[in-house]
Write a protein that holds these residues in place. Structure first.
Motif, PDB file in Angstrom:
ATOM      1  N   ASP A 141      34.306   9.062 -48.077  1.00 24.64           N
ATOM      2  CA  ASP A 141      32.859   8.850 -48.173  1.00 24.64           C
ATOM      3  C   ASP A 141      32.550   7.473 -48.741  1.00 24.64           C
ATOM      4  N   ALA A 142      33.285   7.062 -49.765  1.00 22.16           N
ATOM      5  CA  ALA A 142      33.060   5.752 -50.373  1.00 22.16           C
ATOM      6  C   ALA A 142      33.298   4.638 -49.372  1.00 22.16           C
ATOM      7  N   VAL A 143      34.387   4.765 -48.614  1.00 24.40           N
ATOM      8  CA  VAL A 143      34.711   3.744 -47.623  1.00 24.40           C
ATOM      9  C   VAL A 143      33.639   3.694 -46.553  1.00 24.40           C
ATOM     10  N   ARG A 144      33.216   4.875 -46.071  1.00 21.96           N
ATOM     11  CA  ARG A 144      32.195   4.931 -45.022  1.00 21.96           C
ATOM     12  C   ARG A 144      30.877   4.307 -45.488  1.00 21.96           C
ATOM     13  N   ALA A 145      30.507   4.594 -46.726  1.00 23.10           N
ATOM     14  CA  ALA A 145      29.255   4.067 -47.262  1.00 23.10           C
ATOM     15  C   ALA A 145      29.292   2.553 -47.394  1.00 23.10           C
ATOM     16  N   THR A 146      30.382   2.025 -47.940  1.00 21.60           N
ATOM     17  CA  THR A 146      30.470   0.571 -48.120  1.00 21.60           C
ATOM     18  C   THR A 146      30.588  -0.146 -46.783  1.00 21.60           C
ATOM     19  N   GLN A 147      31.283   0.457 -45.828  1.00 26.38           N
ATOM     20  CA  GLN A 147      31.371  -0.157 -44.499  1.00 26.38           C
ATOM     21  C   GLN A 147      30.007  -0.221 -43.823  1.00 26.38           C
ATOM     22  N   ALA A 148      29.170   0.762 -44.118  1.00 27.02           N
ATOM     23  CA  ALA A 148      27.827   0.793 -43.520  1.00 27.02           C
ATOM     24  C   ALA A 148      26.870  -0.167 -44.212  1.00 27.02           C
ATOM     25  N   GLY A 149      27.290  -0.741 -45.357  1.00 25.77           N
ATOM     26  CA  GLY A 149      26.445  -1.726 -46.030  1.00 25.77           C
ATOM     27  C   GLY A 149      25.887  -1.289 -47.360  1.00 25.77           C
ATOM     28  N   ALA A 150      26.311  -0.127 -47.890  1.00 29.83           N
ATOM     29  CA  ALA A 150      25.845   0.295 -49.210  1.00 29.83           C
ATOM     30  C   ALA A 150      26.368  -0.674 -50.266  1.00 29.83           C
ATOM     31  N   VAL A 151      25.525  -1.001 -51.248  1.00 32.36           N
ATOM     32  CA  VAL A 151      25.944  -1.938 -52.289  1.00 32.36           C
ATOM     33  C   VAL A 151      26.775  -1.257 -53.361  1.00 32.36           C
ATOM     34  N   ASP A 152      26.678   0.081 -53.443  1.00 35.56           N
ATOM     35  CA  ASP A 152      27.465   0.802 -54.441  1.00 35.56           C
ATOM     36  C   ASP A 152      27.532   2.269 -54.045  1.00 35.56           C
ATOM     37  N   PHE A 153      28.401   3.021 -54.749  1.00 32.65           N
ATOM     38  CA  PHE A 153      28.655   4.422 -54.449  1.00 32.65           C
ATOM     39  C   PHE A 153      28.759   5.156 -55.780  1.00 32.65           C
ATOM     40  N   LEU A 154      27.780   6.004 -56.079  1.00 30.79           N
ATOM     41  CA  LEU A 154      27.728   6.704 -57.365  1.00 30.79           C
ATOM     42  C   LEU A 154      27.957   8.194 -57.163  1.00 30.79           C
ATOM     43  N   THR A 155      28.633   8.830 -58.120  1.00 31.89           N
ATOM     44  CA  THR A 155      28.929  10.263 -58.004  1.00 31.89           C
ATOM     45  C   THR A 155      28.110  11.078 -58.991  1.00 31.89           C
ATOM     46  N   THR A 172      21.198   3.039 -42.534  1.00 34.75           N
ATOM     47  CA  THR A 172      21.085   2.236 -41.321  1.00 34.75           C
ATOM     48  C   THR A 172      19.623   2.003 -40.953  1.00 34.75           C
ATOM     49  N   ARG A 173      18.802   3.031 -41.083  1.00 33.20           N
ATOM     50  CA  ARG A 173      17.374   2.892 -40.775  1.00 33.20           C
ATOM     51  C   ARG A 173      16.691   1.954 -41.768  1.00 33.20           C
ATOM     52  N   ILE A 174      17.059   2.051 -43.046  1.00 33.88           N
ATOM     53  CA  ILE A 174      16.472   1.177 -44.061  1.00 33.88           C
ATOM     54  C   ILE A 174      16.851  -0.276 -43.791  1.00 33.88           C
ATOM     55  N   GLN A 175      18.113  -0.511 -43.438  1.00 33.83           N
ATOM     56  CA  GLN A 175      18.553  -1.872 -43.159  1.00 33.83           C
ATOM     57  C   GLN A 175      17.806  -2.464 -41.973  1.00 33.83           C
ATOM     58  N   SER A 176      17.505  -1.626 -40.980  1.00 30.05           N
ATOM     59  CA  SER A 176      16.746  -2.100 -39.824  1.00 30.05           C
ATOM     60  C   SER A 176      15.306  -2.422 -40.217  1.00 30.05           C
ATOM     61  N   HIS A 177      14.718  -1.604 -41.088  1.00 31.95           N
ATOM     62  CA  HIS A 177      13.334  -1.787 -41.514  1.00 31.95           C
ATOM     63  C   HIS A 177      13.199  -2.934 -42.508  1.00 31.95           C
ATOM     64  N   SER A 178      14.112  -3.010 -43.476  1.00 29.25           N
ATOM     65  CA  SER A 178      14.015  -3.998 -44.564  1.00 29.25           C
ATOM     66  C   SER A 178      15.374  -4.668 -44.776  1.00 29.25           C
ATOM     67  N   PRO A 219      18.816  17.123 -46.053  1.00 29.76           N
ATOM     68  CA  PRO A 219      18.653  18.273 -45.165  1.00 29.76           C
ATOM     69  C   PRO A 219      18.528  17.910 -43.689  1.00 29.76           C
ATOM     70  N   ASP A 220      17.948  16.751 -43.379  1.00 34.94           N
ATOM     71  CA  ASP A 220      17.695  16.397 -41.984  1.00 34.94           C
ATOM     72  C   ASP A 220      18.637  15.323 -41.453  1.00 34.94           C
ATOM     73  N   THR A 221      19.380  14.660 -42.332  1.00 37.50           N
ATOM     74  CA  THR A 221      20.319  13.618 -41.920  1.00 37.50           C
ATOM     75  C   THR A 221      21.227  13.339 -43.095  1.00 37.50           C
ATOM     76  N   ASP A 222      22.120  12.338 -42.958  1.00 36.85           N
ATOM     77  CA  ASP A 222      22.919  11.968 -44.122  1.00 36.85           C
ATOM     78  C   ASP A 222      22.461  10.610 -44.642  1.00 36.85           C
ATOM     79  N   GLY A 223      22.897  10.304 -45.863  1.00 34.20           N
ATOM     80  CA  GLY A 223      22.456   9.081 -46.502  1.00 34.20           C
ATOM     81  C   GLY A 223      22.865   7.824 -45.768  1.00 34.20           C
ATOM     82  N   ILE A 224      23.974   7.872 -45.040  1.00 32.22           N
ATOM     83  CA  ILE A 224      24.435   6.684 -44.330  1.00 32.22           C
ATOM     84  C   ILE A 224      23.551   6.412 -43.108  1.00 32.22           C
ATOM     85  N   ALA A 225      23.109   7.471 -42.428  1.00 35.25           N
ATOM     86  CA  ALA A 225      22.157   7.282 -41.324  1.00 35.25           C
ATOM     87  C   ALA A 225      20.844   6.717 -41.847  1.00 35.25           C
ATOM     88  N   LEU A 226      20.416   7.216 -43.025  1.00 27.46           N
ATOM     89  CA  LEU A 226      19.200   6.684 -43.636  1.00 27.46           C
ATOM     90  C   LEU A 226      19.405   5.222 -44.021  1.00 27.46           C
TER      91      LEU A 226
END
Length: 452
Positions: free
Chosen positions: A89-103, A67-73, A58-65
């Motif tokens: 979406d899959a490409v954007r998520a993996t480029q941002a550093g997500a280890v996987d993409f589930l539907t 990025t914040r998680i990667q900065s914190h941990s 509701p307040d942001t998207d998972g990819i922005a989150l």
């Protein structure tokens, strides 16, 4: 599994309950959050080992989150979950550093396979990987969590902190928690080897390459093949050698001194410094390109004064080490241990260990007393004020501040402090704020000031 909690982030509370039940039935500990701010709060509370976050929050998207998680941990695996399982979406998520993409709807077996895969990578090959780090400090526990996560990757890690704070100990722990733990850990202090010999020590040399080179020398990088090289005090490496180290990191090969061919190497590089590398880059004493190669992940070790709760544990550990080496068995009295806990330690753990060894050597009996500790520490025992001393100092400063604000007028200062004039004057007398010292604070009115 309960020691490796999972964080689920989704604004769909029904889905959160369903996923939590599934994972708890598999033995996992589960924490949930329905928004990005709540997720970041939970991140600090439960220190999860895996995060599954919805792409649409509701307040942001998972990819922005993400990025914040990667900065914190750094190194914490994050998978993205979405009902919109399209390619962009899959490409954007993996480029941002997500280890996987589930539907959605989430396939149970797919989810478990994803989690097990990444938690499995995070399991240290040795159960005792952190045994050398003696701590019960929350600061150090959080640092070890980060170290355990970055250990499962081959990323370069820069350890920073004051001299004696334990950078090499943490580097060894990272090595033991990595897939390279069965291979060598090779450490070198870049200030301990003369500059003209450091290249040969790191990369090797051929016989006859220079005066004194009577045989071939493989160098530390080749000696650590498959393992870890730890470069301590990297900030003091000569600029000319920094360029050669950069090439080794880029090409993953070394060229021994006097050799025309390069030799491939497979090592992970950890480095450490007590210096401010950012400042050295700015003034040209350290190469910016090498800095970025080494500073992929930075872990900051706290000084001992920020983890005083660890001092009794460190003292007992050092006493045991000395006893195993043949020293007489000694114990500290309660008062002596308190003196160690409250003393300043500019040299950090190394200085503490040296002090313990000195006390063991000089103690006339089995119990080490406070007098011996204070004598060995000299004036440094005034590092941590008692509660009463700290309260008195605060009160003195507060009274002076009220007088300053009131221009030296006693009645006005008393009103600012919420006290009557008599009580305020008693406080001035009790805490030694003298009338003579107050006169310079303003022009005192005869009927409103302290008469001498």
């Amino acid at each position: 599994m309960a020691e490796r909690p999972i964080l689920l982030v989704d604004d769909d509370t029904r889905l959160l309950r369903l996923l939590a039940l599934r994972l708890e039935s598999e033995g996992y500990a589960v924490a949930v959050a329905s928004s990005a701010p709540e997720a970041m709060q939970r991140l600090g509370e439960v220190r999860p080992q895996f995060v599954l976050a919805d792409l649409r929050l509701p307040d942001t998207d998972g990819i922005a989150l993400l990025t914040r998680i990667q900065s914190h941990s750094p190194g914490l695996p994050v998978a993205i979950l979405t009902a919109h399982g399209d390619i962009p979406d899959a490409v954007r998520a993996t480029q941002a550093g997500a280890v996987d993409f589930l539907t959605k709807p989430v396939d149970r077996d797919r989810l478990l396979a994803c989690i097990r895969s990444h938690l499995g990578e995070g399991l240290p090959p040795r159960a005792d990987w952190r045994a050398g780090v003696i701590t019960r400090s929350p600061i150090m526990e959080a640092l070890l969590d980060d170290a355990g996560r970055v250990a499962r990757m081959d990323s370069a890690v820069l350890l920073t902190g004051a001299s004696g704070s334990g950078k090499e100990v943490l580097a060894r722990a990272i090595h033991l928690a990595s897939r390279r733990s069965v291979r060598p850990f090779v450490a070198i202090n870049c200030t301990a080897v003369p500059a003209d010999l450091l290249e040969s020590e790191l990369f090797g040399h051929r016989r006859g390459a220079f005066t004194g080179a009577q045989s071939d020398h493989p160098g530390l990088f080749r000696a650590a093949e498959g393992g870890t090289v730890f470069l301590d005090e990297i900030g003091d490496m000569p600029l000319a050698l920094q360029a050669k180290l950069l090439r080794v990191l880029q090409e993953r090969e070394v060229r021994p001194v006097g050799e025309t061919r390069t030799v491939p190497v497979d090592v992970r590089v950890l480095s450490a410094t007590h210096a401010d590398l950012d400042a050295r880059v700015a003034d040209g004493r350290f190469r910016e390109d090498l800095f970025y190669r080494l500073n992929v992940v930075r872990l900051q070790l706290p000084p001992l004064e920020q983890r005083r709760e660890d001092i009794p544990l460190l003292v007992q550990h050092r006493l045991a080490q000395l006893a195993e080496a043949g020293a007489p068995r000694r114990l500290y009295s309660a008062e002596a241990l308190e003196a160690l806990v409250t003393a300043p330690w500019p040299g950090n753990v190394r200085q503490l260990f040296n002090a313990v060894e000195r006390n063991v050597a000089l103690a006339p009996g089995r119990i080490i007393g406070a007098a011996l500790v204070r004598a060995s520490l000299g004036e440094r025992t005034a590092g941590l004020a008692s509660f009463d001393e700290a309260r008195a100092e605060f009160t003195r400063n507060y009274l002076r501040q009220m007088l300053e604000l009131a221009g030296g007028n006693i009645s006005r200062a008393a009103r600012l402090a919420g006290r009557n004039r008599t009580d305020f004057y008693k406080l001035l007398s009790r805490y030694g704020v003298e009338a003579r010292a107050r006169k310079h604070l303003g022009d005192l009115e005869p009927d409103e000031s302290v008469r001498e």
